[in-house]
Motif scaffolding. Structure first.
Motif, PDB file in Angstrom:
ATOM      1  N   LEU A  84       0.857  -1.179   0.000  1.00  0.00           N
ATOM      2  CA  LEU A  84       0.000   0.000   0.000  1.00  0.00           C
ATOM      3  C   LEU A  84       0.896   1.232   0.000  1.00  0.00           C
ATOM      4  CD1 LEU A  84      -2.410  -1.260   2.812  1.00  0.00           C
ATOM      5  CD2 LEU A  84      -2.678  -1.557   0.342  1.00  0.00           C
ATOM      6  N   VAL A  85       0.755   2.080  -1.010  1.00  0.00           N
ATOM      7  CA  VAL A  85       1.654   3.220  -1.194  1.00  0.00           C
ATOM      8  C   VAL A  85       0.903   4.506  -0.885  1.00  0.00           C
ATOM      9  CG1 VAL A  85       3.172   4.431  -2.811  1.00  0.00           C
ATOM     10  CG2 VAL A  85       2.883   1.944  -2.992  1.00  0.00           C
ATOM     11  N   THR A  86       1.450   5.295   0.037  1.00  0.00           N
ATOM     12  CA  THR A  86       0.861   6.575   0.377  1.00  0.00           C
ATOM     13  C   THR A  86       1.992   7.540   0.731  1.00  0.00           C
ATOM     14  OG1 THR A  86      -0.749   7.712   1.787  1.00  0.00           O
ATOM     15  CG2 THR A  86       0.520   5.942   2.801  1.00  0.00           C
ATOM     16  N   GLY A  87       1.626   8.723   1.186  1.00  0.00           N
ATOM     17  CA  GLY A  87       2.618   9.734   1.549  1.00  0.00           C
ATOM     18  C   GLY A  87       2.015  11.114   1.440  1.00  0.00           C
ATOM     19  N   PRO A  88       2.777  12.158   1.781  1.00  0.00           N
ATOM     20  CA  PRO A  88       2.260  13.517   1.670  1.00  0.00           C
ATOM     21  C   PRO A  88       1.877  13.836   0.227  1.00  0.00           C
ATOM     22  CG  PRO A  88       4.336  13.465   2.888  1.00  0.00           C
ATOM     23  CD  PRO A  88       4.161  12.115   2.287  1.00  0.00           C
ATOM     24  N   GLY A  89       0.907  14.704   0.064  1.00  0.00           N
ATOM     25  CA  GLY A  89       0.475  15.090  -1.279  1.00  0.00           C
ATOM     26  C   GLY A  89       1.578  15.810  -2.041  1.00  0.00           C
ATOM     27  N   GLY A  90       1.631  15.556  -3.344  1.00  0.00           N
ATOM     28  CA  GLY A  90       2.601  16.233  -4.196  1.00  0.00           C
ATOM     29  C   GLY A  90       3.993  15.658  -4.165  1.00  0.00           C
ATOM     30  N   ALA A  91       4.179  14.482  -3.573  1.00  0.00           N
ATOM     31  CA  ALA A  91       5.522  13.901  -3.449  1.00  0.00           C
ATOM     32  C   ALA A  91       5.824  12.884  -4.542  1.00  0.00           C
ATOM     33  CB  ALA A  91       5.681  13.250  -2.079  1.00  0.00           C
ATOM     34  N   GLY A  92       4.908  12.713  -5.509  1.00  0.00           N
ATOM     35  CA  GLY A  92       5.143  11.727  -6.553  1.00  0.00           C
ATOM     36  C   GLY A  92       4.721  10.331  -6.161  1.00  0.00           C
ATOM     37  N   ARG A  93       3.691  10.252  -5.333  1.00  0.00           N
ATOM     38  CA  ARG A  93       3.240   8.969  -4.801  1.00  0.00           C
ATOM     39  C   ARG A  93       2.776   8.025  -5.918  1.00  0.00           C
ATOM     40  NH1 ARG A  93      -0.473  11.177  -2.565  1.00  0.00           N
ATOM     41  NH2 ARG A  93      -2.134  10.719  -4.030  1.00  0.00           N
ATOM     42  N   THR A  94       1.941   8.512  -6.835  1.00  0.00           N
ATOM     43  CA  THR A  94       1.423   7.652  -7.901  1.00  0.00           C
ATOM     44  C   THR A  94       2.541   7.197  -8.825  1.00  0.00           C
ATOM     45  OG1 THR A  94      -0.719   8.793  -7.801  1.00  0.00           O
ATOM     46  CG2 THR A  94      -0.241   7.531  -9.785  1.00  0.00           C
ATOM     47  N   THR A  95       3.461   8.094  -9.142  1.00  0.00           N
ATOM     48  CA  THR A  95       4.589   7.716 -10.004  1.00  0.00           C
ATOM     49  C   THR A  95       5.415   6.614  -9.367  1.00  0.00           C
ATOM     50  OG1 THR A  95       4.676   9.948 -10.947  1.00  0.00           O
ATOM     51  CG2 THR A  95       6.655   8.593 -11.151  1.00  0.00           C
ATOM     52  N   PRO A 116      12.302  14.553   0.598  1.00  0.00           N
ATOM     53  CA  PRO A 116      12.955  14.925   1.862  1.00  0.00           C
ATOM     54  C   PRO A 116      13.008  16.431   2.077  1.00  0.00           C
ATOM     55  CG  PRO A 116      14.548  14.052   0.261  1.00  0.00           C
ATOM     56  CD  PRO A 116      13.197  13.804  -0.296  1.00  0.00           C
ATOM     57  N   GLY A 117      12.650  16.814   3.279  1.00  0.00           N
ATOM     58  CA  GLY A 117      12.632  18.213   3.682  1.00  0.00           C
ATOM     59  C   GLY A 117      11.974  18.324   5.042  1.00  0.00           C
ATOM     60  N   PRO A 118      12.010  19.495   5.679  1.00  0.00           N
ATOM     61  CA  PRO A 118      11.454  19.638   7.029  1.00  0.00           C
ATOM     62  C   PRO A 118       9.977  19.282   7.119  1.00  0.00           C
ATOM     63  CG  PRO A 118      12.826  21.525   6.464  1.00  0.00           C
ATOM     64  CD  PRO A 118      12.685  20.726   5.212  1.00  0.00           C
ATOM     65  N   ALA A 133      12.448   8.081  -0.409  1.00  0.00           N
ATOM     66  CA  ALA A 133      12.751   9.510  -0.516  1.00  0.00           C
ATOM     67  C   ALA A 133      12.818   9.858  -2.000  1.00  0.00           C
ATOM     68  CB  ALA A 133      14.068   9.822   0.183  1.00  0.00           C
ATOM     69  N   ASN A 134      11.822  10.546  -2.491  1.00  0.00           N
ATOM     70  CA  ASN A 134      11.706  10.833  -3.914  1.00  0.00           C
ATOM     71  C   ASN A 134      12.359  12.173  -4.262  1.00  0.00           C
ATOM     72  OD1 ASN A 134      10.903  10.333  -6.542  1.00  0.00           O
ATOM     73  ND2 ASN A 134       8.868  11.239  -6.278  1.00  0.00           N
ATOM     74  N   ARG A 135      12.805  12.259  -5.522  1.00  0.00           N
ATOM     75  CA  ARG A 135      13.365  13.504  -6.083  1.00  0.00           C
ATOM     76  C   ARG A 135      14.582  13.987  -5.290  1.00  0.00           C
ATOM     77  NH1 ARG A 135       7.364  15.973  -6.121  1.00  0.00           N
ATOM     78  NH2 ARG A 135       6.517  14.828  -7.909  1.00  0.00           N
ATOM     79  N   VAL A 136      15.455  13.066  -4.946  1.00  0.00           N
ATOM     80  CA  VAL A 136      16.690  13.433  -4.255  1.00  0.00           C
ATOM     81  C   VAL A 136      17.666  14.000  -5.287  1.00  0.00           C
ATOM     82  CG1 VAL A 136      18.644  12.559  -2.925  1.00  0.00           C
ATOM     83  CG2 VAL A 136      16.335  11.684  -2.488  1.00  0.00           C
ATOM     84  N   LEU A 137      18.257  15.139  -4.964  1.00  0.00           N
ATOM     85  CA  LEU A 137      19.194  15.774  -5.887  1.00  0.00           C
ATOM     86  C   LEU A 137      20.457  14.921  -6.010  1.00  0.00           C
ATOM     87  CD1 LEU A 137      18.913  19.517  -4.799  1.00  0.00           C
ATOM     88  CD2 LEU A 137      17.832  18.400  -6.756  1.00  0.00           C
ATOM     89  N   PRO A 138      20.989  14.782  -7.219  1.00  0.00           N
ATOM     90  CA  PRO A 138      22.246  14.035  -7.376  1.00  0.00           C
ATOM     91  C   PRO A 138      23.403  14.779  -6.720  1.00  0.00           C
ATOM     92  CG  PRO A 138      21.620  15.077  -9.439  1.00  0.00           C
ATOM     93  CD  PRO A 138      20.478  15.294  -8.498  1.00  0.00           C
ATOM     94  N   HIS A 181      13.888   4.417   9.995  1.00  0.00           N
ATOM     95  CA  HIS A 181      13.147   3.504   9.131  1.00  0.00           C
ATOM     96  C   HIS A 181      14.045   3.001   8.002  1.00  0.00           C
ATOM     97  CE1 HIS A 181       9.738   5.523  11.066  1.00  0.00           C
ATOM     98  NE2 HIS A 181      10.171   6.671  10.575  1.00  0.00           N
ATOM     99  N   PRO A 182      13.703   1.856   7.391  1.00  0.00           N
ATOM    100  CA  PRO A 182      14.357   1.499   6.128  1.00  0.00           C
ATOM    101  C   PRO A 182      14.053   2.577   5.086  1.00  0.00           C
ATOM    102  CG  PRO A 182      13.136  -0.362   7.034  1.00  0.00           C
ATOM    103  CD  PRO A 182      12.750   0.829   7.849  1.00  0.00           C
ATOM    104  N   THR A 183      15.091   3.158   4.497  1.00  0.00           N
ATOM    105  CA  THR A 183      14.924   4.308   3.611  1.00  0.00           C
ATOM    106  C   THR A 183      15.625   4.047   2.285  1.00  0.00           C
ATOM    107  OG1 THR A 183      14.844   5.789   5.530  1.00  0.00           O
ATOM    108  CG2 THR A 183      15.263   6.799   3.390  1.00  0.00           C
ATOM    109  N   HIS A 184      14.945   4.408   1.185  1.00  0.00           N
ATOM    110  CA  HIS A 184      15.494   4.200  -0.157  1.00  0.00           C
ATOM    111  C   HIS A 184      15.418   5.514  -0.933  1.00  0.00           C
ATOM    112  CE1 HIS A 184      15.509  -0.192   0.378  1.00  0.00           C
ATOM    113  NE2 HIS A 184      14.352  -0.003   0.996  1.00  0.00           N
ATOM    114  N   PRO A 185      16.565   6.162  -1.210  1.00  0.00           N
ATOM    115  CA  PRO A 185      16.549   7.393  -1.998  1.00  0.00           C
ATOM    116  C   PRO A 185      16.289   7.088  -3.479  1.00  0.00           C
ATOM    117  CG  PRO A 185      18.551   7.196  -0.653  1.00  0.00           C
ATOM    118  CD  PRO A 185      17.892   5.863  -0.678  1.00  0.00           C
TER     119      PRO A 185
END
Length: 394
Positions: free
Chosen positions: A5-16, A216-218, A243-248, A277-281
Motif C-alpha cells: 500500500l503506497v501513500t505519503g504527503p500530497g505532491g511527493a510523486g506517490r502515484t509515479t 525529503p525536507g522539514p 525519498a523521492n526527487r533526491v538531488l544528485p 526507518h528502512p529508507t530508499h533514496p
C-alpha cells in the motif's frame, strides 16, 4: 499475494512511485496488479498507458486498474433502491434514475475498498503482487481503518446473535407490540459485513505492508513521523520510506548557494529517516517520468518479504506485582497528545491526530486500568485484576 500500500504527503510523486514499484516487481518476475483511486488518470500518465475500470495490460506481468467511483456508486444505489422497493412504494417515494445520480464524497474510498476486496478474492485473475496507490496519508489512514470501523458499527446496530428465528418473528412481534427488524435487514448487514471483512483481511494480512513516499525536507519529515505514528496505532507495518526527487551529488564547485542549501536540507532529512526507518533514496531524473523505461530508471526497491507483524504483548506480572501490563508501540508519540478511555471491553486510544477503538485482550477484560506511562515510543498500560471476576485460588 504480497500487497504493498503506497501513500505519503500530497505532491511527493506517490502515484509515479507506485507505478515504478509495479514495474520493479514485474521485472523481478512477479505478476503484478497496480490499482489507483485517483479520479484523474495520473496512473495512466505515469505508465504511458490509459487506465480505467477494466484491467489494462501495461507490460509483461503488469496490469493496471483504476475503478470508476461514478459507476460503482450509481450501481450500488440503484441496487439498494430495488431492494427497498416495497418500503419505498409504501411511502409513495419517487424512484431515482441512474442518469441523475452523481457520486457523493467518500464514494471513491468505498470504490477502492471494493476493488481491494475483488483483488483479494481473485476477481481479476491471479497475481503475485498487488500495488495500491492510496490517497495522501491522512485520507489513506482513514480509508484503511474504515472496514473495521464499519463492521463494528454493524455489530452494534444489528447484533447477529439477537436475530430471532424466522418462525418465531411474527409471534415475538405481537408479544412485543412492535415490529421486529425484517430478516432482509440482517441479510443485507451480513452481506456488507462479509464484503468489509474481505477488505479488512487484505489490509491486515501478514503479507501486506505500507510504503511511504515523500520528498525529503522539514515538512516531509514531520509528515512521515506523523504517518508512522498513525500506522503503528492501527497495527499497520511500515515497509520503507522512499525519498523521492533526491538531488544528485554536486558535479563541481560552481553550483549556486540555493542548490547547495537544498541538497544539505535533503541530506539532513535523509539521515533522520535512515536512523528511524528502512529508507530508499530515488534520484531526481530532471524530468517527469513517463512510461515503463523512465519508471524503471527510478529503480525503487521491488516488494520484498513483508516486515514482521507488530506485537502488542500482554505481560502477566500478577505473581510479582499483582498487575498485568499491555505494551502498545507508538513511535513518535507525545505524552500531552495521548488519550485513553476505557469503554466496557474496549479501549479508545488517541495518539496525535489519530484515534482508534481496540478490543481488550480477554485477560484484560477482567481487570481495571490502574495507570499508564510512555517510554521510548511504547505506551505501557497497567491493569489490576478485578477480584470479583478472577477465579479465587488458595
Amino acid at each position: 499475494m504480497r500487497t504493498l500500500l503506497v501513500t505519503g504527503p500530497g505532491g511527493a510523486g506517490r502515484t509515479t512511485l507506485a507505478a515504478a514499484t509495479a514495474i520493479a516487481a514485474a521485472r523481478a518476475g512477479a505478476r503484478t496488479l497496480v490499482v489507483s483511486a485517483d479520479p484523474a488518470d495520473t496512473l495512466g500518465a505515469a505508465l504511458g498507458t490509459p487506465t480505467g475500470p477494466r484491467p489494462t495490460t501495461v507490460t509483461h506481468h503488469v496490469t493496471a486498474l483504476r475503478p470508476a467511483p461514478d459507476d460503482a456508486f450509481r450501481d450500488g444505489l440503484l441496487a439498494l433502491q430495488d431492494h427497498a422497493r416495497p418500503a419505498l412504494d409504501l411511502l409513495g417515494a419517487d424512484r431515482l434514475d441512474g442518469e441523475e445520480l452523481t457520486p457523493l464524497p467518500g464514494a471513491g474510498e468505498l470504490t477502492l475498498l471494493g476493488a481491494l476486496r475483488e483483488a483479494a478474492e481473485g476477481a481479476h485473475g491471479t497475481y503475485d503482487t498487488l500495488v495500491v496507490d492510496l490517497p495522501a496519508t491522512p485520507r489513506a489512514l482513514a480509508l484503511l481503518a474504515l472496514p473495521a470501523q464499519l463492521r463494528r458499527y454493524l455489530r452494534r446496530l444489528l447484533p447477529p446473535e439477537r436475530q430471532a428465528a424466522r418462525a418465531l418473528r411474527p409471534v415475538l412481534g405481537r408479544l412485543a407490540g412492535v415490529p421486529l427488524p425484517a430478516a432482509t435487514l440482517y441479510e443485507t448487514a451480513a452481506r456488507w459485513d462479509a464484503r468489509l471483512a474481505a477488505a479488512q483481511a487484505l489490509i491486515e494480512d501478514p503479507d501486506t505492508s505500507v510504503r511511504l513516499v515523500a520528498e525529503p525536507g522539514p515538512a516531509a519529515a514531520d509528515a512521515v513521523a506523523t504517518a508512522a505514528l498513525g500506522l503503528a496505532l492501527h497495527g499497520l507495518r511500515l515497509d520503507a520510506v522512499v525519498a523521492n526527487r533526491v538531488l544528485p551529488a554536486a558535479d563541481g564547485p560552481g553550483e549556486g548557494p540555493w542548490l547547495a542549501a537544498l541538497r544539505a536540507q535533503q541530506h539532513k532529512t535523509l539521515q533522520e529517516w535512515e536512523a528511524a526507518h528502512p529508507t530508499h533514496p530515488v534520484v531526481h531524473l530532471g524530468a517527469e517520468p513517463r512510461g515503463p523505461d523512465d519508471l524503471a530508471a527510478l529503480a525503487p526497491p521491488a516488494p520484498g518479504p513483508a516486515p514482521a507483524p507488530l506485537d502488542w504483548p500482554v505481560t502477566d506480572a500478577r505473581a510479582e506485582e499483582s498487575l498485568l501490563y499491555w505494551a502498545i508501540p507508538l513511535p513518535g508519540a507525545v505524552r500531552d497528545e495521548l488519550g485513553l478511555v476505557r469503554r466496557g471491553d474496549e479501549l479508545v486510544v488517541r495518539a496525535g491526530p489519530f484515534r482508534r477503538i481496540v478490543p481488550l485482550p480477554s485477560a484484560l477484560r477482567r481487570c481495571t486500568v490502574s495507570g499508564a506511562s510512555l517510554r521510548d515510543g511504547v505506551l505501557h498500560l497497567r491493569f489490576t485484576p478485578d477480584p470479583d471476576l478472577w477465579p479465587r485460588t488458595r
